[in-house]
Design an enzyme around this catalytic site. Sequence first.
Site, short mmCIF file in Angstrom:
data_model
loop_
_atom_site.label_atom_id
_atom_site.label_comp_id
_atom_site.label_asym_id
_atom_site.label_seq_id
_atom_site.Cartn_x
_atom_site.Cartn_y
_atom_site.Cartn_z
N ASP A 408 -10.67 39.14 -23.42
CA ASP A 408 -11.79 38.33 -22.97
C ASP A 408 -12.21 38.72 -21.56
O ASP A 408 -11.39 39.06 -20.72
CB ASP A 408 -11.39 36.86 -23.01
CG ASP A 408 -12.48 35.93 -22.54
OD1 ASP A 408 -13.54 35.91 -23.18
OD2 ASP A 408 -12.28 35.24 -21.52
N GLU A 461 -14.21 42.70 -24.75
CA GLU A 461 -15.48 42.01 -24.56
C GLU A 461 -15.98 42.43 -23.18
O GLU A 461 -15.51 41.92 -22.16
CB GLU A 461 -15.31 40.48 -24.62
CG GLU A 461 -16.64 39.77 -24.53
CD GLU A 461 -16.59 38.45 -23.76
OE1 GLU A 461 -17.56 37.69 -23.86
OE2 GLU A 461 -15.61 38.21 -23.04
#
Length: 728
Positions: A408, A461
């Site tokens: 993330d 990401e």
Amino acid sequence: MLATNLSQARVYNPHEVLGFVTTDEGTLKLRAWVPNATRVEVLELQSGKYIQDLALVDEQGLFESAIKGRKKKFDYKFRITNEDHTYEIIDPYQFVEAAFHAVHFVDHAPENVYKQLGAQLVTVNSEDGAIVSGVRFAVYAPSASAVSLIGDMNHWDGRFHPMQKTNCGHWVLFVPGLTEGCKYKFELKDPMGNRLPHKSDPVGFHHEQYPSHTSIVFDQTTYQWNDAKWLEEQAKVDRYKTPMSVYELHLASWRKVSEEEGLRSLTYQEFIEQLIPYVKDMGYTHIEVLPVSEHPYDGSWGYQPVGLFAPTSRFGNPNEFKAFVDAAHQAGIGVIIDWVPAHFPEDSHGLARFDGTHLYEYEDPRRGWHPDWNSCIYDFGRGHVRQFLVASALVWLEHFHVDALRVDAVASMLYWDYSRKDGEWVPNVDGGNENYEAISLLRWFNEEVYKNYPHAFTIAEESTAFPKVSKPTFEGGLGFGFKWNMGWMHDSLHYISKDPAYRKFHHNEITFSLVYAYNENFVLPISHDEVVHGKGSMLRKMPGDEWQAASNLRCYAAFMYSHPGKKLNFMGNDFGQSQEWNYNNSLDWHLTQYDKHKGIQSLYRDLNHLYREYPALYELDHDHRGFEWLDHQDGENSILAFVRKAETTNDKVYSVTNFTPVPREGYRLGVKDAGKYRIVLNSDDEKYWGSGYQVVVEFEAEAQPWQGQEYSVVINLPPLATLLFENV
């Protein structure tokens, strides 16, 4: 003085002042610290034979005596009497080597963090050869002036079990007799001697929920895995040339069940019974769960974790999470988890100012505080932080058998000025905005994953143009296996949300992704971030009346599945969830009884199975040889057409999309080969709640060159529809 320091939990060297101690005169004494005791008897460990009493030398609870007739150390235990009862314990402070062993090899490899630190169930050999079982505790807190173990074993009283500080900054203690399920925390004092909030174990494998956030001793060795065949097969898979359709979900809100006290989320066992069959039926290849690392706040969706080595206990214990992963593998489904190494919350039981200093986070708030998420940023330049983070990734692969880590907020790690204004960040040594320390960490993390776990892969990401995110480190890349294609997501959603009458003015938005489609190994994500915070559900993004909105969604979905790149869809997208996602609520599963939503769900199911059936749709996802435009210039009619090619066969899949509600009759498309063609999917089919506009399913190519091809076909294009067809 010693008794006072012990009473105030200010001792840093209990192994030197408790247990067997040698006086200046050379006399061997046994010293015990037992607050509230009225009598302490010494017994032989194995025989239980009484040896003698220890004398009370300080009313605060310090007992000691020379041992009569004994000139060397021996194994012993205490029989302790207080006002309430009498009990026996094996004194922890006779096991010096057993405690210090915890940190002998910690700095040799990242995985030693979870193999040596935390709470480890071990057996040790005593001085006289007895085998003693218990738990070895070790925690890193170099600036703490004292650390105590607190928990079930001592009524959460920091006086009873002071821990020993080692030269490398770890605090250690072996406590005999403790078993799996024992609850514990650490009580630390900062460098000035001030007591800090009780801390959960940073390397704990199991934690309780609010309000205690207590750590729980857990045995990682008891679960019996049944996925050896899966892991062996996955180690041989070329992921770039195989299908990957990911079902992203938030476990707590996927489905809830009613009980007397209200709605509750499912358990790991119920996910085995309900989620895995659903994913299997829908044809997805992988499940991706929003962070399962233990986290205190439901509203963070898991993105503010404090327990990076433990699956959340909201849905069951760690073995039950393992069973969930195991069941997925036996059903032929991979499991991806979101991993959050970018930041952590300030919760007092967590890592923030862990030993009274900025042990895990950058001290300067211009580097150590995240303005977007009000959280602390790891100090990626410190050795113990880097090892801690890489270890937290590897534990999911070793102990929990997950197949991939989706990392993330990578962009926030790469740049010092991420989401900061001028003056709010500190440049690197070269005056630039790149965080060299984070870049180095990410490369190391990826190298460790791919070196040690051949079945696994990583996904970033990352939303910027940082080069070579998904290229190997030996080529100068970050080393990720894949990268989310945030550009495609942003442009295509912006395009599809426009009224069809205006799409011709935005035609470049839907075609631009092919300019850079092969710069990285992309995953096309329609994730949770796109259906929350006022963005509306996927269905509600679509313009037009009820029929047009549903048609737009189906048309877009079929376009996505034919576009180069692996696929990811958030839960609810695949049946046309109407309401925006709310982490407190269940998905609106009742909608699937209605024809519109049933049709959308049928389309996604068919797309997944079709995608897995045709190598042309996945084998060359990351190779420009697998894609060729037929027509990307018909912006006036908002029509796109291209062909996808395979590597192992000559078969091709043609995709044509009409992004307007106007049918196009007699539309000519170039094709590569003579012969017959057959439509394999029509997003406007009546079974998907489409219009059922008349389309000939099979047709013959004509020897008329068109769009740079030797042959062409003439077909009718339904309104707001994507057609996929093949040569037969």
